[in-house]
Design a protein around this motif. Structure first.
Motif, PDB file in Angstrom:
ATOM      1  N   ASN A 236     -20.329   8.767  21.424  1.00 15.35           N
ATOM      2  CA  ASN A 236     -19.458   8.744  20.254  1.00 15.35           C
ATOM      3  C   ASN A 236     -18.919  10.116  19.888  1.00 15.35           C
ATOM      4  OD1 ASN A 236     -19.900   6.005  20.027  1.00 15.35           O
ATOM      5  ND2 ASN A 236     -21.527   6.214  18.503  1.00 15.35           N
ATOM      6  N   SER A 237     -19.292  11.129  20.631  1.00 13.19           N
ATOM      7  CA  SER A 237     -18.814  12.482  20.349  1.00 13.19           C
ATOM      8  C   SER A 237     -17.441  12.707  20.966  1.00 13.19           C
ATOM      9  CB  SER A 237     -19.804  13.517  20.874  1.00 13.19           C
ATOM     10  OG  SER A 237     -21.074  13.360  20.267  1.00 13.19           O
ATOM     11  N   MET A 238     -16.746  13.678  20.423  1.00  6.46           N
ATOM     12  CA  MET A 238     -15.434  14.065  20.925  1.00  6.46           C
ATOM     13  C   MET A 238     -15.559  15.382  21.676  1.00  6.46           C
ATOM     14  SD  MET A 238     -12.278  13.056  21.051  1.00  6.46           S
ATOM     15  CE  MET A 238     -12.189  11.879  19.698  1.00  6.46           C
ATOM     16  N   VAL A 239     -14.930  15.462  22.853  1.00  5.70           N
ATOM     17  CA  VAL A 239     -14.973  16.651  23.692  1.00  5.70           C
ATOM     18  C   VAL A 239     -13.585  17.281  23.718  1.00  5.70           C
ATOM     19  CG1 VAL A 239     -15.513  17.576  25.966  1.00  5.70           C
ATOM     20  CG2 VAL A 239     -16.795  15.615  25.084  1.00  5.70           C
ATOM     21  N   ASP A 240     -13.524  18.590  23.433  1.00 10.59           N
ATOM     22  CA  ASP A 240     -12.269  19.346  23.471  1.00 10.59           C
ATOM     23  C   ASP A 240     -12.371  20.404  24.565  1.00 10.59           C
ATOM     24  OD1 ASP A 240     -11.428  17.921  21.210  1.00 10.59           O
ATOM     25  OD2 ASP A 240     -12.414  19.357  19.874  1.00 10.59           O
ATOM     26  N   TYR A 241     -11.372  20.462  25.416  1.00  6.09           N
ATOM     27  CA  TYR A 241     -11.316  21.459  26.486  1.00  6.09           C
ATOM     28  C   TYR A 241     -10.340  22.565  26.099  1.00  6.09           C
ATOM     29  CZ  TYR A 241     -13.684  17.901  29.275  1.00  6.09           C
ATOM     30  OH  TYR A 241     -14.584  16.971  29.736  1.00  6.09           O
ATOM     31  N   GLU A 242     -10.872  23.778  26.051  1.00  3.07           N
ATOM     32  CA  GLU A 242     -10.100  24.964  25.681  1.00  3.07           C
ATOM     33  C   GLU A 242      -9.303  24.729  24.394  1.00  3.07           C
ATOM     34  OE1 GLU A 242      -7.731  26.222  28.940  1.00  3.07           O
ATOM     35  OE2 GLU A 242      -9.441  26.676  30.243  1.00  3.07           O
ATOM     36  N   PRO A 243      -9.959  24.367  23.311  1.00  6.05           N
ATOM     37  CA  PRO A 243      -9.242  24.102  22.061  1.00  6.05           C
ATOM     38  C   PRO A 243      -8.819  25.408  21.386  1.00  6.05           C
ATOM     39  CG  PRO A 243     -11.575  23.899  21.695  1.00  6.05           C
ATOM     40  CD  PRO A 243     -11.407  24.171  23.175  1.00  6.05           C
ATOM     41  N   ARG A 244      -8.004  25.250  20.379  1.00  5.83           N
ATOM     42  CA  ARG A 244      -7.520  26.378  19.580  1.00  5.83           C
ATOM     43  C   ARG A 244      -8.491  26.615  18.427  1.00  5.83           C
ATOM     44  NH1 ARG A 244      -1.775  26.270  16.259  1.00  5.83           N
ATOM     45  NH2 ARG A 244      -1.978  28.283  15.193  1.00  5.83           N
ATOM     46  N   LEU A 245      -9.206  27.728  18.479  1.00  6.60           N
ATOM     47  CA  LEU A 245     -10.199  28.067  17.469  1.00  6.60           C
ATOM     48  C   LEU A 245      -9.718  29.300  16.711  1.00  6.60           C
ATOM     49  CD1 LEU A 245     -12.896  27.787  16.062  1.00  6.60           C
ATOM     50  CD2 LEU A 245     -13.963  29.021  17.950  1.00  6.60           C
ATOM     51  N   GLU A 246      -9.391  29.125  15.427  1.00  5.47           N
ATOM     52  CA  GLU A 246      -8.882  30.222  14.598  1.00  5.47           C
ATOM     53  C   GLU A 246      -9.522  30.125  13.226  1.00  5.47           C
ATOM     54  OE1 GLU A 246      -4.652  30.131  14.527  1.00  5.47           O
ATOM     55  OE2 GLU A 246      -4.445  30.240  16.712  1.00  5.47           O
ATOM     56  N   SER A 247      -9.737  31.298  12.630  1.00  7.46           N
ATOM     57  CA  SER A 247     -10.361  31.353  11.317  1.00  7.46           C
ATOM     58  C   SER A 247      -9.842  32.576  10.572  1.00  7.46           C
ATOM     59  CB  SER A 247     -11.886  31.412  11.450  1.00  7.46           C
ATOM     60  OG  SER A 247     -12.493  31.413  10.179  1.00  7.46           O
ATOM     61  N   PHE A 248      -9.724  32.429   9.237  1.00  3.69           N
ATOM     62  CA  PHE A 248      -9.139  33.469   8.395  1.00  3.69           C
ATOM     63  C   PHE A 248      -9.989  33.609   7.139  1.00  3.69           C
ATOM     64  CE2 PHE A 248      -6.258  34.656   4.917  1.00  3.69           C
ATOM     65  CZ  PHE A 248      -5.701  35.814   5.428  1.00  3.69           C
ATOM     66  N   TRP A 249     -10.359  34.853   6.816  1.00  2.00           N
ATOM     67  CA  TRP A 249     -11.152  35.064   5.603  1.00  2.00           C
ATOM     68  C   TRP A 249     -10.878  36.463   5.044  1.00  2.00           C
ATOM     69  CZ3 TRP A 249     -13.248  35.289  10.478  1.00  2.00           C
ATOM     70  CH2 TRP A 249     -13.998  36.404  10.834  1.00  2.00           C
ATOM     71  N   SER A 250     -11.275  36.643   3.795  1.00  2.00           N
ATOM     72  CA  SER A 250     -11.095  37.903   3.071  1.00  2.00           C
ATOM     73  C   SER A 250     -12.429  38.635   3.027  1.00  2.00           C
ATOM     74  CB  SER A 250     -10.580  37.638   1.656  1.00  2.00           C
ATOM     75  OG  SER A 250     -10.486  38.846   0.913  1.00  2.00           O
ATOM     76  N   LEU A 251     -12.392  39.923   3.323  1.00  2.00           N
ATOM     77  CA  LEU A 251     -13.592  40.755   3.381  1.00  2.00           C
ATOM     78  C   LEU A 251     -13.443  41.914   2.405  1.00  2.00           C
ATOM     79  CD1 LEU A 251     -16.318  41.495   4.681  1.00  2.00           C
ATOM     80  CD2 LEU A 251     -15.049  42.754   6.427  1.00  2.00           C
ATOM     81  N   GLY A 252     -14.402  42.074   1.537  1.00  2.00           N
ATOM     82  CA  GLY A 252     -14.369  43.136   0.545  1.00  2.00           C
ATOM     83  C   GLY A 252     -15.285  44.290   0.901  1.00  2.00           C
ATOM     84  N   GLY A 253     -15.198  45.343   0.079  1.00  2.45           N
ATOM     85  CA  GLY A 253     -16.076  46.496   0.256  1.00  2.45           C
ATOM     86  C   GLY A 253     -15.664  47.464   1.323  1.00  2.45           C
ATOM     87  N   LEU A 254     -14.418  47.420   1.807  1.00  2.00           N
ATOM     88  CA  LEU A 254     -13.960  48.326   2.862  1.00  2.00           C
ATOM     89  C   LEU A 254     -13.140  49.462   2.263  1.00  2.00           C
ATOM     90  CD1 LEU A 254     -12.903  45.771   5.616  1.00  2.00           C
ATOM     91  CD2 LEU A 254     -15.052  47.020   5.421  1.00  2.00           C
ATOM     92  N   ALA A 255     -13.068  50.548   2.996  1.00  4.28           N
ATOM     93  CA  ALA A 255     -12.312  51.719   2.546  1.00  4.28           C
ATOM     94  C   ALA A 255     -10.826  51.380   2.462  1.00  4.28           C
ATOM     95  CB  ALA A 255     -12.537  52.885   3.499  1.00  4.28           C
ATOM     96  N   PRO A 256     -10.126  51.899   1.457  1.00  6.35           N
ATOM     97  CA  PRO A 256      -8.697  51.572   1.317  1.00  6.35           C
ATOM     98  C   PRO A 256      -7.865  52.257   2.386  1.00  6.35           C
ATOM     99  CG  PRO A 256      -9.328  53.195  -0.308  1.00  6.35           C
ATOM    100  CD  PRO A 256     -10.599  52.787   0.388  1.00  6.35           C
ATOM    101  N   PRO A 257      -6.739  51.679   2.753  1.00  2.00           N
ATOM    102  CA  PRO A 257      -5.837  52.366   3.687  1.00  2.00           C
ATOM    103  C   PRO A 257      -5.321  53.675   3.084  1.00  2.00           C
ATOM    104  CG  PRO A 257      -5.256  50.043   3.448  1.00  2.00           C
ATOM    105  CD  PRO A 257      -6.262  50.346   2.395  1.00  2.00           C
ATOM    106  N   GLU A 258      -4.893  54.564   3.943  1.00  2.00           N
ATOM    107  CA  GLU A 258      -4.441  55.868   3.471  1.00  2.00           C
ATOM    108  C   GLU A 258      -3.204  55.740   2.599  1.00  2.00           C
ATOM    109  OE1 GLU A 258      -4.858  59.897   2.922  1.00  2.00           O
ATOM    110  OE2 GLU A 258      -6.211  58.427   3.848  1.00  2.00           O
TER     111      GLU A 258
END
Length: 702
Positions: free
Chosen positions: A249-271
């Motif tokens: 009953n499982s689904m199998v994906d071959y070479e699927p498109r895996l993408e993720s987007f998130w916000s990360l805090g606590g980093l030094a600001p750009p110049e």
């Protein structure tokens, strides 16, 4: 507004203040009138909440005969911006004040209730706007609308760091753990997560499918074999019962498109951000404060399995709050580790589109082929860390994308843990990882103050077999002890399983080993532990031939380890345990708390036109195709002649950097002309002017 009297020329003048109101002795808000005769104040009581928005002005011709406010006759009303003189002003009748000052007796309480004190600083206002946007994302009904709203503030996309699966910079493990808030545990085996039943069943299956796995390896490494040459008996590959149902009953994906987007805090600001803050007097004190940066992961596993139900947690959800699980701190700019930036729309895709019933991951397989081109100067330790980085990013990104399809996001934390199993292999070496996602809040102060931590359990690369020689799979996992010998063809074996095997003894290539204990070898080397062999034949003559005896000049006293089995049983057993892990229904847990119960996806919209429009817009955004007009940039000659040296003052100012408040990077996604509607598709009837419909309707969540 306050009207005051000029003591020098005995005349009235206007003093407007929209933000201020005086207070009468009775405690009610009122506007006060100043007069020279009555000394200071003539109150006209009226609640400020019900005062009209227009401001009134009055000027008396004769200030010596001042009458009280009730005696003033006529007025002329105007707005505050207009200059209008008045003869007399009648403010409010006392009989009408009761409509404005009536108070319900139920509104009183024994203890005073004060409104909350709101911080009006710049940082507080920005934080309130940000939290309001996060709440708006949470309140949206469907998955696609939530993912779409994340990209609404930026027409050209967010400027984010790209993390690609096959591109892993040197010494980037600390940044990866900080960027995903992951605590890594390395052991020889996965934690005590699998039951004894799974352990025993995996051991039985490992023995029964060994020949099938060997045929598959030979088929991939040696040559192409015909289908009737392979062992096609798969009756023992999957045990009957519940496990078989889960896999079928499982689904199998071959070479699927895996993408993720998130916000990360606590980093030094750009110049550039730091310099802009230093140039402003009210922000220069906060020039070095950490900022939020956006992360985009792009990957593609070899294959992945997913199911309708999630896997059970590796550990309890509260285990992630253990303070002993320390995550490395990384506050530098990610470009210092070798990562690059680009403008693109944030995408969260776990390998399938929203609405697929199999929306929870079971296991994913990834390639370690990027290590082939990795410089050897990095060292073996860095190769192991690169595998850990690949596993953490792939596991976190896959689970975060799955969480987004459940209604969560990088701004709205998950309410229950998600689990996945990750395998990194090249067919011979296998690394196994188990990952549990406990939190997705990594923006702003959550990057350091979030009590939850994500957990990753991993193993070192384990060999399934050693190689393929002479059409056979070679391994070194059962021990044969070779002791003293005087002739090269007579050995004394302490061997516990009498069958035909293949392997290697030191630098002697063993072709066949029989039960009788006679070893047939050929020697392409002329020295064995510095003992010269009799050169009775050449290497060309003995190649691919069985040499029955080789004379030795002395007695060799040495012990060798000889492989007696083709596969490492522990590796094959661990691999099978991943398949046998059964997903379970989370009893008493609402899997989609932030989605509308009757309309979780845009495909469930009842209205046809919004459904078609949202489907088209969502797929177009997630395709990340470039705009028909290229993104704005400042050319080099403009930087030299217009910005740095200002040598072209007569040029017409048309570029955004020459115009005030024309920052193209602040343009919102919906700031564009709608799609043109041809005349043949316009509604019937005569429509002119403003009511003439020339564009298709849009359905943005403004």
């Amino acid at each position: 507004m306050v009207v005051r009297r000029d003591a020098k020329n005995n005349s009235w003048y206007k003093d407007i203040d929209f933000k201020r109101s005086l207070t009468c002795s009775s405690g009610e808000n009122a506007f006060m009138w100043l007069s020279p005769t009555y000394g200071s104040v003539l109150p006209v009581v009226a609640l400020a909440a019900y005062m009209p928005r227009h401001c009134f002005f009055a000027q008396r011709a004769n200030t010596n005969n001042l009458a009280p406010p009730s005696a003033i006759n006529t007025t002329t009303v105007s707005k505050a911006k207009k200059k209008v003189q008045y003869a007399n002003l009648e403010l409010f009748r006392l009989s009408s004040l009761r409509y404005y000052s009536s108070v319900n007796e139920n509104d009183y309480s024994e203890t005073p209730e004060y409104p909350p004190i709101i911080d009006d600083s710049l940082d507080a206002r920005k934080k309130r706007r940000k939290l309001s946007w996060h709440d708006k994302i949470k309140r949206l009904k469907t998955v696609e609308e939530k993912l779409f709203e994340i990209n609404m503030p930026k027409y050209y996309g967010w400027r984010c760091f790209l993390l690609k699966e096959g591109v892993i910079p040197y010494n980037s493990l600390n940044f990866t753990q900080y960027a995903t808030r992951t605590y890594l545990v390395k052991n020889e085996d996965l934690p005590a997560y699998y039951s004894k039943e799974i352990e025993e069943e995996a051991s039985c299956l490992a023995d029964s499918i060994q020949s099938q796995v060997e045929d598959a390896i030979l088929f991939e490494t040696c040559d192409v074999r015909r289908s009737y040459d392979l062992d096609t008996d798969d009756s023992n590959f999957v045990s009957p019962g519940e496990k078989e149902t889960i896999l079928t009953n499982s689904m199998v994906d071959y070479e699927p498109r895996l993408e993720s987007f998130w916000s990360l805090g606590g980093l030094a600001p750009p110049e550039a951000t730091r310099k802009s803050k230093l140039g402003c007097k009210w922000t220069k004190d906060r020039a070095d404060e950490p900022v939020d940066r956006f992360i985009q992961y792009l990957g593609s596993p070899i294959l992945q399995l997913r199911h309708e139900q999630p896997l059970p947690p590796l550990v309890d959800h509260s285990e992630g709050e253990n303070p002993e699980l320390e995550v490395p701190l990384f506050t530098l700019d990610p470009r210092t580790d070798g990562f690059f930036q680009d403008h693109r729309h944030g995408t969260n895709i776990p390998g399938f589109w929203p609405g697929d019933p199999c929306e929870f991951g079971l296991v994913s397989f990834h390639s370690r082929g990027h290590l082939v081109e990795r410089p050897t100067s990095f060292g073996e330790t860095d190769h192991f860390e690169a595998l850990d980085v690949q596993a953490i990013l792939a596991s976190y990104s896959w689970l975060l994308a799955q969480a987004c399809y459940q209604g969560f996001s990088t701004f709205n934390d998950i309410t229950y843990p998600l689990v996945t199993q990750t395998v990194i292999t090249n067919g011979r070496l296998w690394s196994f990882y188990g990952y549990q996602l406990n939190t997705t809040l990594l923006h702003s102060e959550n990057a350091k103050e979030n009590p939850q931590r994500n957990l990753c359990y991993g193993t070192k690369p384990l060999p399934l077999y050693d190689g393929v020689e002479s059409g056979r799979v070679v391994g070194e996992y059962n021990t044969l002890l070779v002791d003293q010998f005087t002739e090269m063809r007579h050995f004394i074996f302490m061997y516990f399983k009498p069958n035909k095997i293949s392997g290697t003894i030191g630098i002697l290539h063993v072709l066949e080993v029989y039960v009788a204990g006679t070893v047939c070898v050929h020697t392409h080397k002329q020295l064995i532990y510095d003992l010269p062999l009799a050169s009775w034949t050449s290497c060309d003559q003995c190649q691919n031939q069985l040499i029955e005896s080789v004379l030795a000049t002395g007695v060799v006293k040495v012990s060798f380890l000889l492989g007696g089995r083709s596969f490492n049983p522990d590796v094959l057993k661990t691999l099978l345990k991943l398949y046998l892990n059964v997903p379970r229904d989370r009893e008493g847990v609402e899997l989609k708390p932030y989605l509308h119960p009757s309309m979780r996806y845009i495909a469930e919209m009842k209205n046809l036109r919004p459904r078609i429009w949202w489907e088209k817009q969502f797929k177009h955004m997630y395709s990340n195709r470039p705009r028909h007009r290229l993104m704005y940039e400042i050319y080099n000659w403009e930087k030299i002649y217009k910005i740095d040296h200002k040598t072209r003052p007569l040029d017409k100012r048309l570029r955004p950097f020459e115009l005030p408040d024309a920052n193209p990077f602040k343009r919102r996604y919906n700031d564009h002309t709608p799609e043109y509607m041809p005349k043949a598709l316009r509604p019937a009837g005569k429509q002119k002017g403003f009511y003439r419909q020339k564009f298709f309707k849009t359905y943005y969540n403004n």
